[in-house]
Design a protein around this motif. Structure first.
Motif, PDB file in Angstrom:
ATOM      1  N   ILE A 206      32.849 -43.646  75.581  1.00 24.14           N
ATOM      2  CA  ILE A 206      33.968 -44.149  76.376  1.00 24.14           C
ATOM      3  C   ILE A 206      33.451 -44.381  77.789  1.00 24.14           C
ATOM      4  O   ILE A 206      32.917 -43.461  78.419  1.00 24.14           O
ATOM      5  CB  ILE A 206      35.134 -43.147  76.403  1.00 24.14           C
ATOM      6  N   LEU A 207      33.603 -45.601  78.287  1.00 28.40           N
ATOM      7  CA  LEU A 207      33.183 -45.935  79.639  1.00 28.40           C
ATOM      8  C   LEU A 207      34.408 -46.298  80.463  1.00 28.40           C
ATOM      9  O   LEU A 207      35.121 -47.248  80.149  1.00 28.40           O
ATOM     10  CB  LEU A 207      32.189 -47.106  79.619  1.00 28.40           C
ATOM     11  N   ILE A 208      34.652 -45.519  81.512  1.00 27.93           N
ATOM     12  CA  ILE A 208      35.776 -45.759  82.415  1.00 27.93           C
ATOM     13  C   ILE A 208      35.189 -46.282  83.724  1.00 27.93           C
ATOM     14  O   ILE A 208      34.534 -45.549  84.459  1.00 27.93           O
ATOM     15  CB  ILE A 208      36.584 -44.472  82.636  1.00 27.93           C
ATOM     16  N   GLU A 209      35.419 -47.568  84.006  1.00 31.00           N
ATOM     17  CA  GLU A 209      34.799 -48.207  85.164  1.00 31.00           C
ATOM     18  C   GLU A 209      35.700 -48.226  86.393  1.00 31.00           C
ATOM     19  O   GLU A 209      35.222 -48.411  87.511  1.00 31.00           O
ATOM     20  CB  GLU A 209      34.379 -49.632  84.803  1.00 31.00           C
ATOM     21  N   THR A 210      36.991 -48.055  86.201  1.00 30.96           N
ATOM     22  CA  THR A 210      37.929 -48.012  87.329  1.00 30.96           C
ATOM     23  C   THR A 210      38.679 -46.684  87.254  1.00 30.96           C
ATOM     24  O   THR A 210      39.661 -46.568  86.519  1.00 30.96           O
ATOM     25  CB  THR A 210      38.915 -49.200  87.271  1.00 30.96           C
TER      26      THR A 210
ATOM     27  N   ASP B 260      32.531 -44.139  85.959  1.00 29.36           N
ATOM     28  CA  ASP B 260      31.802 -44.769  87.058  1.00 29.36           C
ATOM     29  C   ASP B 260      32.618 -44.677  88.343  1.00 29.36           C
ATOM     30  O   ASP B 260      33.839 -44.502  88.318  1.00 29.36           O
ATOM     31  CB  ASP B 260      31.529 -46.235  86.706  1.00 29.36           C
ATOM     32  N   GLU B 261      31.922 -44.806  89.485  1.00 23.89           N
ATOM     33  CA  GLU B 261      32.568 -44.782  90.806  1.00 23.89           C
ATOM     34  C   GLU B 261      33.448 -43.545  90.956  1.00 23.89           C
ATOM     35  O   GLU B 261      34.560 -43.605  91.510  1.00 23.89           O
ATOM     36  CB  GLU B 261      33.392 -46.061  91.024  1.00 23.89           C
TER      37      GLU B 261
ATOM     38  N   LYS C 153      34.294 -26.527  77.095  1.00 22.51           N
ATOM     39  CA  LYS C 153      33.045 -26.716  76.337  1.00 22.51           C
ATOM     40  C   LYS C 153      33.227 -27.675  75.164  1.00 22.51           C
ATOM     41  O   LYS C 153      32.433 -27.677  74.225  1.00 22.51           O
ATOM     42  CB  LYS C 153      32.495 -25.377  75.824  1.00 22.51           C
ATOM     43  N   ALA C 154      34.271 -28.505  75.222  1.00 18.73           N
ATOM     44  CA  ALA C 154      34.529 -29.463  74.145  1.00 18.73           C
ATOM     45  C   ALA C 154      34.097 -30.875  74.503  1.00 18.73           C
ATOM     46  O   ALA C 154      33.951 -31.719  73.617  1.00 18.73           O
ATOM     47  CB  ALA C 154      36.019 -29.461  73.796  1.00 18.73           C
ATOM     48  N   PHE C 155      33.873 -31.137  75.800  1.00 21.53           N
ATOM     49  CA  PHE C 155      33.664 -32.511  76.254  1.00 21.53           C
ATOM     50  C   PHE C 155      32.293 -32.697  76.901  1.00 21.53           C
ATOM     51  O   PHE C 155      31.778 -31.813  77.580  1.00 21.53           O
ATOM     52  CB  PHE C 155      34.740 -32.900  77.280  1.00 21.53           C
ATOM     53  N   TRP C 156      31.735 -33.904  76.657  1.00 23.20           N
ATOM     54  CA  TRP C 156      30.551 -34.360  77.385  1.00 23.20           C
ATOM     55  C   TRP C 156      31.006 -35.405  78.397  1.00 23.20           C
ATOM     56  O   TRP C 156      31.554 -36.437  78.026  1.00 23.20           O
ATOM     57  CB  TRP C 156      29.538 -34.998  76.443  1.00 23.20           C
ATOM     58  N   PHE C 157      30.779 -35.143  79.666  1.00 23.94           N
ATOM     59  CA  PHE C 157      31.096 -36.093  80.727  1.00 23.94           C
ATOM     60  C   PHE C 157      29.829 -36.473  81.484  1.00 23.94           C
ATOM     61  O   PHE C 157      28.999 -35.607  81.798  1.00 23.94           O
ATOM     62  CB  PHE C 157      32.056 -35.480  81.748  1.00 23.94           C
ATOM     63  N   ILE C 158      29.687 -37.768  81.787  1.00 19.68           N
ATOM     64  CA  ILE C 158      28.761 -38.218  82.830  1.00 19.68           C
ATOM     65  C   ILE C 158      29.618 -38.764  83.960  1.00 19.68           C
ATOM     66  O   ILE C 158      30.422 -39.686  83.760  1.00 19.68           O
ATOM     67  CB  ILE C 158      27.794 -39.312  82.346  1.00 19.68           C
ATOM     68  N   ILE C 159      29.456 -38.192  85.140  1.00 23.80           N
ATOM     69  CA  ILE C 159      30.225 -38.581  86.308  1.00 23.80           C
ATOM     70  C   ILE C 159      29.273 -39.265  87.287  1.00 23.80           C
ATOM     71  O   ILE C 159      28.376 -38.628  87.842  1.00 23.80           O
ATOM     72  CB  ILE C 159      30.862 -37.346  86.985  1.00 23.80           C
ATOM     73  N   ALA C 160      29.431 -40.578  87.471  1.00 27.82           N
ATOM     74  CA  ALA C 160      28.535 -41.342  88.349  1.00 27.82           C
ATOM     75  C   ALA C 160      29.171 -41.506  89.721  1.00 27.82           C
ATOM     76  O   ALA C 160      30.321 -41.951  89.841  1.00 27.82           O
ATOM     77  CB  ALA C 160      28.231 -42.710  87.743  1.00 27.82           C
ATOM     78  N   MET C 161      28.415 -41.136  90.759  1.00 24.76           N
ATOM     79  CA  MET C 161      28.954 -41.163  92.120  1.00 24.76           C
ATOM     80  C   MET C 161      27.899 -41.628  93.109  1.00 24.76           C
ATOM     81  O   MET C 161      26.701 -41.466  92.864  1.00 24.76           O
ATOM     82  CB  MET C 161      29.405 -39.753  92.535  1.00 24.76           C
TER      83      MET C 161
END
Length: 264
Positions: free
Chosen positions: A73-77, A123-124, A143-151
């Motif tokens: 899942i990619l959230i760009e906004t 993203d952002e 401990k259920a979720f994998w998140f990548i937080i880009a900043m």
């Protein structure tokens, strides 16, 4: 369309994963992320870098190369509320969301995502509200979720100093500027890909080094210089501006000015 306009089009700002160019720090980032995802311990992954360092491009690339292997899942906004995020996650899994009981939706999402290989990329993320950052931290604590937080790096470093992130397990992966060698390889690979190998000899290492210096190795700004350079060369050739028909130190400088990286 002239060859110069075709070349300019190649360097226009876009996020097409098919045009991804792997610089060393991005390769390292992908390897580190893959290693973390192969582990059993789910934690927050922060991807930080200067604006224009390629964070968005990298997230789109990961979405393309991994979507067959795991649920991406990619959230760009990231202008979301906690309830918006939960509904988005559940809808993505095919759940028909009824009601707005946040605790119930959170438990349902935790159960669904805890049992699957997935990756939620935002993203952002420096634009996230304090409420949303805290909610993501709560989801991560399950401990259920994998998140990548880009900043952006400066905002990201400030956010990571906050107690609710600093005190919890997380990994920070940073993207760094282009090296001069990577800058040269990028220009050459793009021109060859377009079938414009005859232009390569005109874009000398000295000119590439100058563009690299003016952009300070920032990938987005480096591309901007060449986007404006090729538009400039189209104009000068179409109007027979004899002094500016070919790539030169002067035309690189003019392109950097058009890209607003230099001022009079």
């Amino acid at each position: 369309m002239s060859k110069w306009l075709e070349a300019a089009d190649r360097f226009e700002e876009r996020r097409n994963s098919d045009e991804y160019f792997e610089v060393q720090s991005a390769l390292g980032a992908i390897e580190k992320i893959q290693t973390l995802l192969n582990g059993a311990f789910r934690q927050l992954i922060f991807l930080i870098g200067e604006p224009g360092s390629g964070k968005s491009f990298l997230l789109n690339h990961l979405h393309t190369i991994w979507r067959e292997k795991r649920d991406i899942i990619l959230i760009e906004t990231p202008f979301l509320t906690p309830i918006d995020l939960l509904k988005k996650l559940l809808t993505h899994k095919g759940v028909n969301v009824n009601g707005s009981d946040m605790e119930q939706l959170r438990m349902e999402a935790t159960q669904l995502y805890g049992a699957t290989d997935h990756l939620i990329m935002i993203d952002e993320a420096q634009l996230l509200s304090t409420e949303m950052r805290e909610f993501i931290r709560i989801l991560s604590d399950s401990k259920a979720f994998w998140f990548i937080i880009a900043m952006h790096r400066s905002e990201g470093e400030a956010i990571l100093r906050a107690p609710h992130f600093k005190s919890r397990p997380h990994r920070v992966i940073e993207l760094f500027p282009l090296t001069t060698i990577e800058a040269k390889n990028y220009i050459h690979s793009e021109l060859i890909r377009m079938g414009f190998s005859e232009i390569i000899d005109e874009i000398t290492p000295k000119l590439i080094a100058k563009a690299h210096r003016l952009s300070e190795g920032n990938f987005r700004n480096f591309k901007k210089i060449f986007y404006h350079l090729f538009h400039l060369l189209h104009y000068t050739n179409a109007h027979n501006k004899a002094k500016y028909l070919r790539p030169s130190s002067c035309t690189i400088t003019m392109a950097a000015m058009n890209a607003e990286l230099l001022h009079d």
